[in-house]
Motif scaffolding. Structure first.
Motif, PDB file in Angstrom:
ATOM      1  N   ASP A   1       0.824  -1.093   0.050  1.00  0.00           N
ATOM      2  CA  ASP A   1      -0.064  -0.116  -0.229  1.00  0.00           C
ATOM      3  C   ASP A   1       1.074   1.204   0.113  1.00  0.00           C
ATOM      4  O   ASP A   1       0.650   2.356  -0.676  1.00  0.00           O
TER       5      ASP A   1
ATOM      6  N   TYR B   1       2.349   1.655  -3.534  1.00  0.00           N
ATOM      7  CA  TYR B   1       1.293   2.056  -4.429  1.00  0.00           C
ATOM      8  C   TYR B   1       0.758   3.566  -4.153  1.00  0.00           C
ATOM      9  O   TYR B   1       0.753   4.237  -5.144  1.00  0.00           O
ATOM     10  N   SER B   2       0.719   3.894  -2.982  1.00  0.00           N
ATOM     11  CA  SER B   2       0.465   5.335  -2.496  1.00  0.00           C
ATOM     12  C   SER B   2       1.600   6.057  -2.906  1.00  0.00           C
ATOM     13  O   SER B   2       1.385   7.570  -3.208  1.00  0.00           O
TER      14      SER B   2
ATOM     15  N   TYR C   1       1.141   6.914  -6.762  1.00  0.00           N
ATOM     16  CA  TYR C   1      -0.273   7.328  -7.360  1.00  0.00           C
ATOM     17  C   TYR C   1      -0.908   8.120  -6.348  1.00  0.00           C
ATOM     18  O   TYR C   1      -0.645   8.184  -5.168  1.00  0.00           O
ATOM     19  N   PRO C   2      -1.709   9.074  -6.550  1.00  0.00           N
ATOM     20  CA  PRO C   2      -2.417   9.860  -5.576  1.00  0.00           C
ATOM     21  C   PRO C   2      -3.135   9.174  -4.735  1.00  0.00           C
ATOM     22  O   PRO C   2      -3.957   8.208  -5.124  1.00  0.00           O
TER      23      PRO C   2
ATOM     24  N   SER D   1      -6.201   9.520  -3.833  1.00  0.00           N
ATOM     25  CA  SER D   1      -7.776   9.443  -4.669  1.00  0.00           C
ATOM     26  C   SER D   1      -7.905   8.027  -5.198  1.00  0.00           C
ATOM     27  O   SER D   1      -8.802   7.574  -5.294  1.00  0.00           O
ATOM     28  N   GLN D   2      -6.816   7.649  -5.735  1.00  0.00           N
ATOM     29  CA  GLN D   2      -6.621   6.444  -6.815  1.00  0.00           C
ATOM     30  C   GLN D   2      -6.390   5.325  -5.951  1.00  0.00           C
ATOM     31  O   GLN D   2      -6.683   3.945  -6.114  1.00  0.00           O
ATOM     32  N   THR D   3      -5.680   5.480  -4.632  1.00  0.00           N
ATOM     33  CA  THR D   3      -5.165   4.255  -3.651  1.00  0.00           C
ATOM     34  C   THR D   3      -6.030   4.180  -2.700  1.00  0.00           C
ATOM     35  O   THR D   3      -5.644   3.226  -1.787  1.00  0.00           O
ATOM     36  N   LYS D   4      -6.940   4.936  -2.245  1.00  0.00           N
ATOM     37  CA  LYS D   4      -7.389   4.880  -1.189  1.00  0.00           C
ATOM     38  C   LYS D   4      -8.437   3.657  -0.813  1.00  0.00           C
ATOM     39  O   LYS D   4      -8.285   2.894   0.162  1.00  0.00           O
ATOM     40  N   TRP D   5      -8.667   2.904  -1.904  1.00  0.00           N
ATOM     41  CA  TRP D   5      -9.572   1.642  -1.772  1.00  0.00           C
ATOM     42  C   TRP D   5      -8.503   0.470  -1.396  1.00  0.00           C
ATOM     43  O   TRP D   5      -9.024  -0.296  -0.536  1.00  0.00           O
TER      44      TRP D   5
END
Length: 192
Positions: A64, A67-68, A71-72, A74-78
């Protein structure tokens, strides 16, 4: 060795006699060393299970993070929701494993020559300087000729003053003599 446990110049262990945790840990460590000297190889199953659960949670959080980083949010919060949930679940499972499966067990060892596994657990009660030791045995799985084993554990209760002098010095030889008698009684007891 605990933070306040000391070894004096003659190799003797000295602890704070008003700290039940130190007294218990000293006895547990001495019993571990005694069992290892008698040919019992320690099994690390309890530690391995908790490590695997911890590593799974940390690996998801590391993925995570990576990935965070790329990417921003908003795209990685899931994925953050998923990884935090997995971390919480694995941490909870490790905690449940400690309380429900491992409990007070501090040593599990096997002796292939004798064909059995010995488990040792200990506990103390608050403000009561009594060492409660529980020993159990079972055959090694898959053994063709297992000897007779106890269906009930052997419980030993002794005050810490039996093995510690007033200045906190541990009488390791006396403790190991009593441990030898307890282990012998456990192995010689017929199944009930």
């Amino acid at each position: 060795m605990t933070a306040t446990q000391q070894t004096n110049s003659s190799g003797r262990v000295v602890v704070n006699t008003s700290n039940l945790s130190e007294l218990k840990t000293t006895c547990d460590n001495s019993l571990k060393e005694f069992l290892k000297s008698k040919g019992y190889d320690e099994m690390h199953t309890h530690t391995d299970v908790k490590l695997i659960l911890g590593y799974v949670g940390v690996i998801f959080c590391a993925i995570d993070f990576a990935y965070s980083w790329k990417y921003p949010f908003s795209q990685t919060k899931w994925f953050s929701y998923i990884s935090v949930s997995i971390y919480a679940i694995t941490s909870g499972l490790a905690l449940l494993y400690s309380y429900l499966v491992q409990r007070d067990t501090f040593f599990v060892g096997y002796n292939k020559a004798k064909g059995h596994i010995v488990s040792a657990g200990s506990s103390t009660k608050r403000n009561e300087p009594v060492y409660r030791l529980t020993l159990t045995t079972r055959p090694i799985r898959g053994r063709q000729d297992p000897p007779v084993f106890n269906s009930k554990p052997l419980e030993v209760r002794r005050p810490f003053a039996t093995w510690f002098y007033e200045d906190g010095e541990f009488a390791g030889d006396k403790f190991q003599q009593e441990a030898a008698v307890a282990v012998e009684n456990l192995l010689n007891k017929k199944a009930e």
